[in-house]
Design a protein around this motif. Sequence first.
Motif, short mmCIF file in Angstrom:
data_model
loop_
_atom_site.label_atom_id
_atom_site.label_comp_id
_atom_site.label_asym_id
_atom_site.label_seq_id
_atom_site.Cartn_x
_atom_site.Cartn_y
_atom_site.Cartn_z
N VAL A 27 0.86 -1.18 0.00
CA VAL A 27 0.00 0.00 0.00
C VAL A 27 0.90 1.23 0.00
O VAL A 27 1.58 1.51 0.98
N ASP A 28 0.88 1.96 -1.10
CA ASP A 28 1.78 3.12 -1.27
C ASP A 28 1.02 4.39 -0.90
O ASP A 28 0.68 5.20 -1.76
N SER A 29 0.78 4.57 0.39
CA SER A 29 -0.05 5.67 0.87
C SER A 29 0.74 6.96 1.02
O SER A 29 1.97 6.96 1.11
N ASP A 30 0.00 8.07 1.06
CA ASP A 30 0.58 9.40 1.26
C ASP A 30 0.52 9.78 2.74
O ASP A 30 -0.34 9.28 3.49
N LEU A 31 1.38 10.69 3.15
CA LEU A 31 1.23 11.30 4.46
C LEU A 31 -0.06 12.12 4.49
O LEU A 31 -0.47 12.70 3.49
#
Length: 206
Positions: A27-31
Amino acid sequence: MSVKKIYLIRHGQTDFNVAGIVQGSGVDSDLNEAGHRQAARFFAVYQQLPFDKVYTSTLKRTHQSVQGFLDLHLPHEEHSGLNEISWGVREGLRITPDEDEEYHGVLQQWQRGETHARLLGGESPDEVAARQRPFIELLRSRPEEETVLVCMHGRAMRVLLCQLLNYPLRCMDSFEHRNLCLYKLHYTGSMFSVNSFLDVTHLNEC
């Protein structure tokens, strides 16, 4: 050689952290907004340090956590060995009571030393440790990089600290973490040591 100083941080907060959703390496989530504030506070406190290199995982939440340093055009390398553990089929899902039971069962296996265990489709701590070893050797082999910043992920950080400090992986939960926490380590050329443990004082800075 002179003492190498390693500033090891976990990435800042994401909405997945707040919601209790499993991220992992898939899961390449953002801050989120709070995570960006954490990153800005860390940068404000440590921007004057003479970092020779910034290392991150391949996931953008680590890049965003050190963006201030990247904007200074410091040398940067990303390494998949620093990626978070894969939680397999659980990634992207909110934890439920049933899933908690399975998850905590795997954690108990790890604490018993059964670090080959994994969730379905995921990685074991043994596998994470194996992919981290090339990065550890890289740290050892670059004495010219006297001060480095490393940004990675919570569970993977615990595995890495066990390896650097010669703890068995079953002890990894001894290394607590929070979003944008800092461990300061020294490497003398023969051994790693912790100079500062779970430092979050920078998060209190204005």
